[in-house]
Design a protein around this motif. Structure first.
Motif, short mmCIF file in Angstrom:
data_model
loop_
_atom_site.label_atom_id
_atom_site.label_comp_id
_atom_site.label_asym_id
_atom_site.label_seq_id
_atom_site.Cartn_x
_atom_site.Cartn_y
_atom_site.Cartn_z
N LYS A 231 -103.16 -44.44 -50.53
CA LYS A 231 -104.31 -43.99 -49.74
C LYS A 231 -105.62 -44.32 -50.45
O LYS A 231 -106.61 -44.72 -49.81
N LEU A 232 -105.62 -44.15 -51.77
CA LEU A 232 -106.82 -44.47 -52.54
C LEU A 232 -107.09 -45.97 -52.52
O LEU A 232 -108.24 -46.41 -52.34
N TYR A 233 -106.05 -46.76 -52.68
CA TYR A 233 -106.16 -48.22 -52.61
C TYR A 233 -106.72 -48.67 -51.25
O TYR A 233 -107.64 -49.49 -51.18
N ASN A 234 -106.19 -48.11 -50.17
CA ASN A 234 -106.68 -48.46 -48.83
C ASN A 234 -108.13 -48.06 -48.64
O ASN A 234 -108.91 -48.77 -47.98
N PHE A 235 -108.51 -46.92 -49.21
CA PHE A 235 -109.89 -46.47 -49.08
C PHE A 235 -110.86 -47.50 -49.67
O PHE A 235 -111.90 -47.81 -49.06
#
Length: 245
Positions: A231-235
């Motif tokens: 999720k952090l990577y996608n953000f």
């Protein structure tokens, strides 16, 4: 009258428990370093995230240059008499969180650090992500020449770089700077605070990913490759990149 007294006492107990939970919630980091340091080596880094709902996420990395181990744990934690203990969902190969305890130092205000109860007690500092000097995330493709990096500074400026090739294999370089709005910067801080930083599974099969968070206040650099939370990577590569573009 007795019923009213009982209700008041129960409410006080519940409120006190909630206040304790809120007081300790946050992200804590400890790092031991063997000099000289190069790309995270040689360091032992531990990141502990305590949530308001009494769940936790923990990341332990031991980088000794010629070998590296990583362990990720999650589960619930219990707070009794200023001592935190853990019930992990599963046991790790190298690091067993079921035997770990942290002591909360005496304080009238917010908790700024925890003390891990080892043979040599270790201090874990509570991170204020607004004070992080910089966050750097980079990815490069396994299948082509495409690579991108995003750097976010604590003043809210973002630097985006992309190196790729056109259909004729000529190099194409893009470099952009932008100052985030207050709302965007707050969303960045909230995402870091509310998302676990790392996960056990590889983040991507297509890309190799490097993550680095610099905290000069504590003389620490949290560094990882390929286990950044999805999720952090996608953000970063969806939301933040769109802000800059």
């Amino acid at each position: 009258m007795k019923l009213t007294t009982i209700i008041i006492l129960l409410s006080a107990i519940i409120l006190n428990s909630c206040n304790k939970g809120n007081k300790v919630s946050g992200t804590y980091v400890a790092q031991s370093v063997m000099l000289p340091v190069y790309n995270g080596c040689c360091t032992a880094t531990e990141v502990l995230q305590l949530n308001n709902d009494h769940t936790f996420n923990a990341y332990h990395q031991n980088d000794q240059g010629d070998y590296l181990t990583k362990d990720v744990a999650s589960g619930s934690y219990d707070l009794k008499q200023d001592m935190i203990s853990f019930k992990p969902d599963s046991l790790n190969q190298h690091y067993d969180y079921s035997t770990v305890k942290y002591k909360i130092p005496a304080s009238d205000g917010q908790v700024n650090f925890l003390i891990k109860q080892n043979r040599e007690p270790q201090k874990f500092y509570k991170i204020d992500f607004k004070k992080a000097d910089s966050l750097y995330i980079h990815r490069y493709s396994h299948t082509d020449w495409d690579q991108e990096s995003i750097t976010v500074k604590k003043d809210g400026t973002v630097h985006y770089i992309r190196h790729s090739q056109d259909k004729n294999r000529n190099p194409v370089d893009i470099s952009k700077h932008k100052k985030l709005t207050q709302e965007q910067f707050q969303q960045y801080i909230d995402t870091l605070s509310q998302t676990r930083l790392f996960q056990e599974a590889a983040t991507s099969e297509k890309y190799s990913i490097t993550f680095s968070l610099t905290l000069k206040e504590y003389d620490m650099v949290i560094h990882d490759q390929n286990n950044i939370d999805k999720k952090l990577y996608n953000f970063f590569f969806e939301t933040v990149r769109n802000w800059v573009e």
